[in-house]
Design a protein around this motif. Structure first.
Motif, PDB file in Angstrom:
ATOM      1  N   GLY A   9       0.816  -0.983   0.052  1.00 29.39           N
ATOM      2  CA  GLY A   9       0.096  -0.136  -0.043  1.00 29.39           C
ATOM      3  C   GLY A   9       0.968   1.173   0.022  1.00 29.39           C
ATOM      4  N   ARG A  10       0.230   2.281   0.044  1.00 37.43           N
ATOM      5  CA  ARG A  10       0.798   3.638  -0.030  1.00 37.43           C
ATOM      6  C   ARG A  10       0.823   4.123   1.531  1.00 37.43           C
ATOM      7  N   SER A  30       1.716   4.445   8.578  1.00 39.03           N
ATOM      8  CA  SER A  30       0.554   3.864   8.231  1.00 39.03           C
ATOM      9  C   SER A  30       0.639   3.627   6.760  1.00 39.03           C
ATOM     10  N   LEU A  31      -0.212   2.543   6.284  1.00 43.33           N
ATOM     11  CA  LEU A  31      -0.384   1.994   5.002  1.00 43.33           C
ATOM     12  C   LEU A  31      -1.804   2.029   4.728  1.00 43.33           C
ATOM     13  N   ALA A  32      -2.100   2.717   3.519  1.00 47.79           N
ATOM     14  CA  ALA A  32      -3.496   2.784   2.975  1.00 47.79           C
ATOM     15  C   ALA A  32      -3.467   1.445   1.913  1.00 47.79           C
ATOM     16  N   VAL A  33      -4.239   0.480   2.452  1.00 44.91           N
ATOM     17  CA  VAL A  33      -4.188  -0.797   1.491  1.00 44.91           C
ATOM     18  C   VAL A  33      -5.736  -1.124   1.097  1.00 44.91           C
ATOM     19  N   ASP A  34      -5.912  -0.808  -0.347  1.00 45.95           N
ATOM     20  CA  ASP A  34      -7.146  -1.199  -0.923  1.00 45.95           C
ATOM     21  C   ASP A  34      -7.536  -2.756  -0.660  1.00 45.95           C
ATOM     22  N   PHE A  49      -6.607   1.195   6.717  1.00 48.66           N
ATOM     23  CA  PHE A  49      -5.606   2.283   7.167  1.00 48.66           C
ATOM     24  C   PHE A  49      -4.806   1.247   8.204  1.00 48.66           C
ATOM     25  N   ILE A  50      -3.673   0.948   7.964  1.00 49.68           N
ATOM     26  CA  ILE A  50      -2.950  -0.191   8.831  1.00 49.68           C
ATOM     27  C   ILE A  50      -1.855   0.663   9.652  1.00 49.68           C
TER      28      ILE A  50
END
Length: 156
Positions: A9-10, A30-34, A49-50
């Motif tokens: 993710g980003r 934090s990573l934004a993962v679809d 959001f992890i």
């Protein structure tokens, strides 16, 4: 038993590097993962959001080379942590403790400014050491040239 997670993710923010009292580096981000599926009504993918925590050299690596918007691949394990907030309420947080973090995009993509990637801030790669070997070159500096007698038939 197995507790293994791989995420791509980003980064939603620049990593925050801190040090423990004993001097151990720890970075949090934090990573934004679809998600893989789309909502039936809106047609949009949901995003999770992890929270990620990276210790020691991994944390230092992340804080040095990753910024908000950069694509990252994180290998690690899920950890649940209980804590008490400032009002005395008991809380529980799920986070991924990163063992390895890899670039999920190329430096060129990040420098191009796509997907909210930062511009600049990256040093060009060091030139490869000379080995005395020169790559063959074809017409116009291309190692692949056109075939002069190609009849279009495959040899098998």
């Amino acid at each position: 038993m197995l507790n293994r997670i791989i995420l791509m993710g980003r980064l939603t923010r620049d990593p925050e590097l801190r040090h423990t009292q004993s001097g151990t580096a720890v970075a949090s981000f934090s990573l934004a993962v679809d998600r893989d599926f789309r909502d039936k009504q809106t047609g949009e993918k949901a995003t999770d959001f992890i929270d990620i925590v990276a210790w020691r050299q991994t944390g230092e690596f992340v804080s040095r080379y990753f910024t908000k918007g950069r694509m990252a691949v994180v290998e690690g394990r899920l950890q649940l942590r209980d804590w008490t907030d400032k009002d005395g309420n008991k809380r529980r947080t799920a986070e991924v403790v990163a063992d390895n973090v890899y670039f999920g995009d190329s430096r060129r993509d990040a420098e191009a400014g796509g997907y909210g990637a930062p511009s600049g801030g990256y040093a060009p790669p060091a030139p490869a050491p000379s080995t005395g070997y020169a790559a063959p070159s074809g017409p116009a500096g291309n190692e692949f040239g056109d075939l002069a007698d190609d009849d279009g038939e495959l040899p098998f």
